[in-house]
Design a protein around this motif. Structure first.
Motif, PDB file in Angstrom:
ATOM      1  N   PHE A 317      22.090 -11.242  13.349  1.00 57.37           N
ATOM      2  CA  PHE A 317      23.305 -10.446  13.505  1.00 57.37           C
ATOM      3  C   PHE A 317      23.026  -9.357  14.286  1.00 57.37           C
ATOM      4  N   PRO A 318      24.329  -8.676  14.883  1.00 56.82           N
ATOM      5  CA  PRO A 318      23.871  -7.685  15.787  1.00 56.82           C
ATOM      6  C   PRO A 318      23.362  -6.434  15.466  1.00 56.82           C
ATOM      7  N   GLY A 319      23.572  -6.239  13.968  1.00 53.35           N
ATOM      8  CA  GLY A 319      22.694  -5.171  13.599  1.00 53.35           C
ATOM      9  C   GLY A 319      21.415  -5.418  12.622  1.00 53.35           C
ATOM     10  N   GLY A 320      21.154  -6.603  12.539  1.00 55.81           N
ATOM     11  CA  GLY A 320      19.944  -7.041  11.698  1.00 55.81           C
ATOM     12  C   GLY A 320      19.712  -8.426  11.538  1.00 55.81           C
ATOM     13  N   ILE A 321      18.746  -8.555  10.440  1.00 58.02           N
ATOM     14  CA  ILE A 321      18.434 -10.056  10.343  1.00 58.02           C
ATOM     15  C   ILE A 321      18.481 -10.268   8.676  1.00 58.02           C
ATOM     16  N   MET A 364      24.340  -1.330  10.011  1.00 55.05           N
ATOM     17  CA  MET A 364      24.899  -1.287   8.814  1.00 55.05           C
ATOM     18  C   MET A 364      25.509  -2.760   8.161  1.00 55.05           C
ATOM     19  N   ARG A 365      25.050  -3.018   6.916  1.00 58.63           N
ATOM     20  CA  ARG A 365      25.517  -4.146   6.095  1.00 58.63           C
ATOM     21  C   ARG A 365      26.920  -4.140   5.851  1.00 58.63           C
ATOM     22  N   GLN A 366      27.967  -4.344   6.439  1.00 61.39           N
ATOM     23  CA  GLN A 366      29.403  -3.934   6.277  1.00 61.39           C
ATOM     24  C   GLN A 366      29.934  -4.025   4.597  1.00 61.39           C
ATOM     25  N   GLN A 412      32.490  -3.803  -4.472  1.00 58.59           N
ATOM     26  CA  GLN A 412      32.326  -3.556  -3.090  1.00 58.59           C
ATOM     27  C   GLN A 412      31.363  -2.308  -2.612  1.00 58.59           C
ATOM     28  N   HIS A 413      30.490  -2.849  -1.741  1.00 52.13           N
ATOM     29  CA  HIS A 413      29.254  -2.011  -1.238  1.00 52.13           C
ATOM     30  C   HIS A 413      28.662  -2.101   0.125  1.00 52.13           C
ATOM     31  N   TYR A 414      28.508  -1.022   0.758  1.00 52.10           N
ATOM     32  CA  TYR A 414      27.600  -1.341   1.906  1.00 52.10           C
ATOM     33  C   TYR A 414      26.476  -0.584   1.821  1.00 52.10           C
ATOM     34  N   ILE A 415      25.559  -0.947   3.041  1.00 52.49           N
ATOM     35  CA  ILE A 415      24.210  -0.323   3.202  1.00 52.49           C
ATOM     36  C   ILE A 415      24.085   0.171   4.691  1.00 52.49           C
ATOM     37  N   LYS A 416      23.681   1.271   4.966  1.00 53.11           N
ATOM     38  CA  LYS A 416      23.619   1.646   6.285  1.00 53.11           C
ATOM     39  C   LYS A 416      22.121   2.110   6.559  1.00 53.11           C
ATOM     40  N   SER A 417      21.721   1.775   7.690  1.00 47.92           N
ATOM     41  CA  SER A 417      20.213   2.549   8.005  1.00 47.92           C
ATOM     42  C   SER A 417      20.516   3.905   8.533  1.00 47.92           C
ATOM     43  N   THR A 418      19.644   4.858   8.497  1.00 49.81           N
ATOM     44  CA  THR A 418      19.804   6.010   8.830  1.00 49.81           C
ATOM     45  C   THR A 418      18.496   6.768   9.491  1.00 49.81           C
ATOM     46  N   CYS A 419      17.579   5.873   9.583  1.00 46.88           N
ATOM     47  CA  CYS A 419      16.153   6.320  10.173  1.00 46.88           C
ATOM     48  C   CYS A 419      16.126   5.918  11.583  1.00 46.88           C
ATOM     49  N   ASP A 420      15.004   6.065  12.191  1.00 42.95           N
ATOM     50  CA  ASP A 420      14.809   5.789  13.364  1.00 42.95           C
ATOM     51  C   ASP A 420      14.096   4.277  13.452  1.00 42.95           C
ATOM     52  N   GLU A 421      13.667   3.947  12.219  1.00 36.79           N
ATOM     53  CA  GLU A 421      12.812   2.885  12.128  1.00 36.79           C
ATOM     54  C   GLU A 421      13.849   1.947  11.311  1.00 36.79           C
TER      55      GLU A 421
END
Length: 478
Positions: A317-321, A364-366, A412-421
């Motif tokens: 996906f655009p934001g991850g795998i 972000m996992r929307q 309903q839930h979402y997960i967002k990456s907030t680090c440089d990695e």
């Protein structure tokens, strides 16, 4: 009338107009003091009436107050206990101002109590029958939450040092799914026919043990093995190790069953160690074992208990795998081993779907929810932010390495990456069937514009501004 105060007052009024002289033993009036005496009698009667009326009023108020207290205590008594708990746990944590609602959905597993053994250690995020067995209030809150939601999942980490052995054992009340984060291990599974299946696993691969199936895990590498384990129960996990079963069996019964050379005298040479051997690594291991073979069974056999998740298809996906170890109704694109595993977990009751989710930095996992499964996850690397929309408000919260999170079915839930990695997680879902999920953008696009306009009080043409993109935005970037 029943009220004695009213009786006295009426009697006094009648006597004050009577021509018959009343007799009061404690107060005698002379004829010349008749007028003043009559006034005194009226005063005394009225005074006594007031006293009695006041006393009765006070008694009635007391009875009402006591009845209110009794009712309140009765309501407190009938508050239901948590099932199988010996003492009353905290009340609904969402209503308790002294608790943090985040801990209904998150547990810092990496900082939880470590259960250490000779050959490694175990840490748990699980429900306990006895609240006193929890190490802190947050652990109790998480355990009570997954039990109340009937999550069908318990999670733990298993670390085995080089040459260490997770003793052969089985679980009475749960299937077990595991993901190897690092190291190399040799797995053994003994089915109900006494047939043994063995196979080797490396980092990124999945293991599966059906309920009441004997299995063991041996570290055959030079570094520690680290497994993330999911068990399909929200009750306290029930496990029996082979050595414990042996030592609890009477000597004559064990001798009769095994028929060793030397009979019962041989059985008596076994001495139970003082320390629990759940993860075993004797100091004199080199003296005990001369040769060790780590045999790999046929693919048709070990495929029921093994899945190469790291080597499986990547859903990009655009934001991850995302990668999946799951059942698929349509097995097109699966290799032979994956097909065997897919059918295996679907054929057993209460199995899990596993997957890895990698979210790029600021990805972000929307927002989404699952129709047919609870979700539980473990953070392997990176850090992120989680938001939950459910029955009651929960503040967004941060997650990092070693944290466990839980999303009840339909939440309903979402997960967002907030680090440089990248944020990298292993996820488990409480279904052995095909997982059913709906993302926010999908349900907006599926709803007619005029319905959205009426609901959100915006003109219908405004919703043309929400584009339907060519690429799936399940994991997206800004």
């Amino acid at each position: 009338m029943n009220n004695p105060g009213f009786e006295l007052q009426e009697d006094g009024l009648e006597r004050s107009h009577s021509s018959i002289k009343p007799h009061y033993p404690y107060y005698e009036c002379r004829h010349e003091e008749k007028k003043s005496c009559s006034l005194m009698k009226i005063f005394l009667v009225c005074f006594l009436a007031c006293l009695i009326t006041t006393a009765i009023g006070v008694m009635i108020l007391c009875l009402v107050y006591l009845g209110h207290i009794h009712e309140k205590r009765s309501q407190e008594i009938i508050i239901p206990m948590y099932p199988s708990m010996d003492i009353k746990p905290p009340q609904d944590t969402n209503n308790d101002t002294n608790t943090d609602p985040r801990f209904n959905f998150m547990r810092h597993l990496g900082t939880s109590q470590v259960f250490a053994f000779e050959g490694g250690d175990i840490q748990w995020a699980r429900y306990r029958n006895n609240p006193k067995d929890y190490s802190d209030e947050n652990e109790l809150q998480f355990g009570a939450s997954i039990n109340q939601h009937q999550s069908k999942m318990t999670v733990g980490t298993l670390r085995i040092v080089s040459k260490g052995l997770r003793a052969p054992h089985w679980h009475f009340n749960a299937n077990e799914h595991g993901f190897l984060v690092q190291g190399m291990a040799w797995i053994g599974v003994v089915d109900d026919g006494g047939v043994v299946t063995t196979y080797n696993v490396t980092a990124g691969q999945v293991i599966f043990f059906p309920k009441n199936t004997l299995h063991w895990v041996k570290n055959v590498g030079d570094e520690d093995c680290l497994f993330i384990l999911f068990f399909t129960t929200h009750d306290e996990l029930s496990t029996l190790d082979v050595d414990d079963a042996f030592y609890k069996t009477p000597e004559d019964i064990a001798a009769r069953s095994l028929k060793p050379v030397g009979g019962i005298d041989f059985i008596r040479t076994f001495k139970k160690p003082k320390e629990d051997q759940a993860i075993n690594l004797p100091e004199n291991l080199a003296e005990l074992i001369q040769t060790a073979k780590y045999v790999q069974s046929n693919e048709s056999d070990y495929g029921k208990y093994f899945y190469d998740l790291k080597g499986s298809r990547e859903f990009v996906f655009p934001g991850g795998i995302i990668q999946w170890a799951r059942y698929r109704k349509n097995d097109t694109g699966l290799n032979n081993t994956e097909k065997i595993y897919s059918e295996s977990i679907n054929s057993h009751a209460d199995t899990l779907t596993l997957g890895t989710l990698r979210i790029k930095s600021n990805g972000m996992r929307q927002p989404h929810f699952h129709f047919n499964a609870h979700e539980m996850g473990y953070v392997i690397s990176g850090c992120g932010q989680i938001g939950i929309v459910g029955g009651r408000p929960v503040p967004d919260f941060a997650i990092g390495i070693g944290d466990v999170f839980f999303f009840p079915i339909g939440t309903q839930h979402y997960i967002k990456s907030t680090c440089d990695e990248d944020l990298f997680m292993i996820l488990a879902f409480s279904t052995g069937n095909q997982l059913e999920t709906l993302d926010m953008d999908d349900y907006f696009h599926a709803t007619a514009d005029h319905i959205l306009a009426q609901l959100f009080l915006k003109k219908q043409e405004e919703f043309k501004k929400i584009p339907k993109l060519k690429d799936d935005q399940a994991v997206n970037l800004p």
